[in-house]
Design a protein around this motif. Structure first.
Motif, short mmCIF file in Angstrom:
data_model
loop_
_atom_site.label_atom_id
_atom_site.label_comp_id
_atom_site.label_asym_id
_atom_site.label_seq_id
_atom_site.Cartn_x
_atom_site.Cartn_y
_atom_site.Cartn_z
N PRO A 1 -2.33 0.47 2.01
CA PRO A 1 -2.01 0.98 3.35
C PRO A 1 -2.40 0.02 4.47
CG PRO A 1 -2.92 2.73 1.99
CD PRO A 1 -3.05 1.47 1.19
N SER A 2 -3.49 -0.73 4.28
CA SER A 2 -3.86 -1.70 5.31
C SER A 2 -2.83 -2.82 5.42
CB SER A 2 -5.24 -2.28 5.01
OG SER A 2 -5.24 -3.00 3.79
N ASP A 3 -2.22 -3.20 4.29
CA ASP A 3 -1.14 -4.18 4.33
C ASP A 3 0.03 -3.64 5.14
OD1 ASP A 3 0.48 -6.35 3.83
OD2 ASP A 3 0.98 -5.76 1.78
N LEU A 4 0.35 -2.37 4.95
CA LEU A 4 1.40 -1.74 5.75
C LEU A 4 1.04 -1.75 7.23
CD1 LEU A 4 2.28 1.37 3.55
CD2 LEU A 4 3.90 -0.38 4.28
N PHE A 5 -0.21 -1.41 7.53
CA PHE A 5 -0.65 -1.34 8.93
C PHE A 5 -0.48 -2.69 9.63
CE2 PHE A 5 -4.01 -2.08 12.06
CZ PHE A 5 -3.76 -1.06 12.95
N TRP A 6 -1.01 -3.75 9.04
CA TRP A 6 -0.96 -5.06 9.69
C TRP A 6 0.45 -5.63 9.69
CZ3 TRP A 6 -4.51 -5.87 12.93
CH2 TRP A 6 -5.81 -5.43 12.70
N PHE B 1 3.03 4.71 -0.46
CA PHE B 1 1.68 5.27 -0.53
C PHE B 1 1.61 6.70 0.01
CE2 PHE B 1 1.02 0.65 -0.34
CZ PHE B 1 0.23 0.47 -1.46
N GLY B 2 2.73 7.42 -0.04
CA GLY B 2 2.72 8.82 0.38
C GLY B 2 2.43 8.96 1.87
N TRP B 3 1.83 10.09 2.23
CA TRP B 3 1.60 10.36 3.64
C TRP B 3 0.58 9.39 4.24
CZ3 TRP B 3 -3.26 11.67 5.43
CH2 TRP B 3 -4.18 12.08 4.47
N LEU C 1 1.39 7.21 7.60
CA LEU C 1 0.53 7.18 8.79
C LEU C 1 0.05 5.77 9.09
CD1 LEU C 1 -1.63 10.42 8.35
CD2 LEU C 1 0.30 10.04 9.90
N ALA C 2 -0.24 4.98 8.04
CA ALA C 2 -0.69 3.60 8.24
C ALA C 2 0.42 2.76 8.89
CB ALA C 2 -1.11 2.99 6.91
N ALA C 3 1.64 2.89 8.39
CA ALA C 3 2.76 2.15 8.97
C ALA C 3 3.03 2.61 10.40
CB ALA C 3 4.01 2.32 8.10
N LEU C 4 2.95 3.91 10.63
CA LEU C 4 3.17 4.45 11.98
C LEU C 4 2.11 3.95 12.94
CD1 LEU C 4 4.74 6.40 13.84
CD2 LEU C 4 3.18 8.21 13.08
N ALA C 5 0.84 3.94 12.50
CA ALA C 5 -0.24 3.45 13.36
C ALA C 5 -0.05 1.98 13.69
CB ALA C 5 -1.59 3.67 12.67
N GLY C 6 0.36 1.19 12.69
CA GLY C 6 0.62 -0.22 12.95
C GLY C 6 1.73 -0.43 13.95
N MET C 7 2.73 0.42 13.90
CA MET C 7 3.87 0.29 14.80
C MET C 7 3.54 0.70 16.24
SD MET C 7 6.97 -0.66 15.11
CE MET C 7 7.25 -0.98 13.37
N LEU C 8 2.56 1.59 16.42
CA LEU C 8 2.33 2.16 17.75
C LEU C 8 1.02 1.74 18.42
CD1 LEU C 8 3.52 5.85 17.15
CD2 LEU C 8 4.81 3.96 18.14
N LEU C 9 -0.03 1.45 17.66
CA LEU C 9 -1.36 1.30 18.24
C LEU C 9 -1.45 0.16 19.25
CD1 LEU C 9 -4.29 2.15 18.42
CD2 LEU C 9 -4.77 0.71 16.43
N PHE C 10 -1.22 -1.07 18.80
CA PHE C 10 -1.39 -2.21 19.69
C PHE C 10 -0.35 -2.26 20.81
CE2 PHE C 10 -3.99 -3.58 16.13
CZ PHE C 10 -5.10 -4.11 16.79
N PRO C 11 0.94 -1.93 20.55
CA PRO C 11 1.87 -1.87 21.68
C PRO C 11 1.45 -0.86 22.74
CG PRO C 11 3.08 -2.01 19.63
CD PRO C 11 1.65 -1.82 19.26
#
Length: 203
Positions: free
Chosen positions: A17-22, A82-84, A88-98
């Protein structure tokens, strides 16, 4: 002949999930307006998490769902691996820093939005974003030509959608229901033909 199952198993995938996030964080920070071009290059060509055909199919689903297209796509890809938690990890990566960058820009430069220089800069960025979207569309065109419906029907549906939305200014839900329904029905008919499955499975 390449076995589709073997090719699918050999394809790259996110490691955690961290790979997805970054990964989606990097996508979000590059996506100035024409994010579809960046997403296709990163997920299909560089990371190879999706084939070109899968990207077009997933993007089509993300396009007709409510909400931003790339946000929908990030949820789909994250949950697929990786399921839910992955979603959430991919969504957080897409939204947090922007979101953080947007807050800083609003606080620091909020009073400059009415200046002629700021408005001219935004007009210039709009032209660049439009060019990126057009480039992504042209890049996806060869994949669309492999659609089970056939190239002529695909071109007619794409042109009809462009005319209905850009020229006739028809409501998008109506366009999706009418032209999208025709596309789904025709594709279902084509896939139901004898030998269609075998033809689609060939490399």
């Amino acid at each position: 002949m390449v076995n589709p199952e073997s090719a699918h198993l050999a394809r790259q995938r996110p490691t955690s999930p961290s790979d997805l996030f970054w990964s989606f964080t990097r996508l979000a920070l590059q996506g100035f307006g024409g994010v579809v071009a960046i997403v296709q290059r990163e997920l299909v060509e560089k990371k190879q998490w999706l084939t070109a055909e899968e990207f077009v199919e997933d993007w089509a689903v993300a396009q007709v769902m409510p909400g931003p297209n790339v946000v929908n796509l990030s949820l789909m890809i994250g949950s697929r691996y990786f399921g839910w938690v992955g979603g959430l990890a991919a969504l957080a990566g897409m939204l947090l820093f922007p979101l953080l960058i947007l807050l800083v820009v609003v606080i620091v430069f909020g009073g400059l939005s009415e200046l002629p220089q700021s408005q001219n800069a935004l007009r210039g960025l709009g032209a660049v974003a439009a060019g990126m979207i057009m480039a992504a569309g042209l890049k996806m065109a060869p994949t669309l030509m492999k659609n089970p419906m056939g190239a002529p029907v695909t071109i007619v549906l794409a042109a009809s959608t462009l005319i209905a939305t850009a020229w006739l200014r028809m409501p998008l839900p109506l366009v999706l229901m009418v032209l999208g329904g025709i596309g789904v029905g025709w594709c279902y008919r084509c896939l139901g033909r004898p030998g269609a499955a075998n033809k689609d499975a060939q490399p």
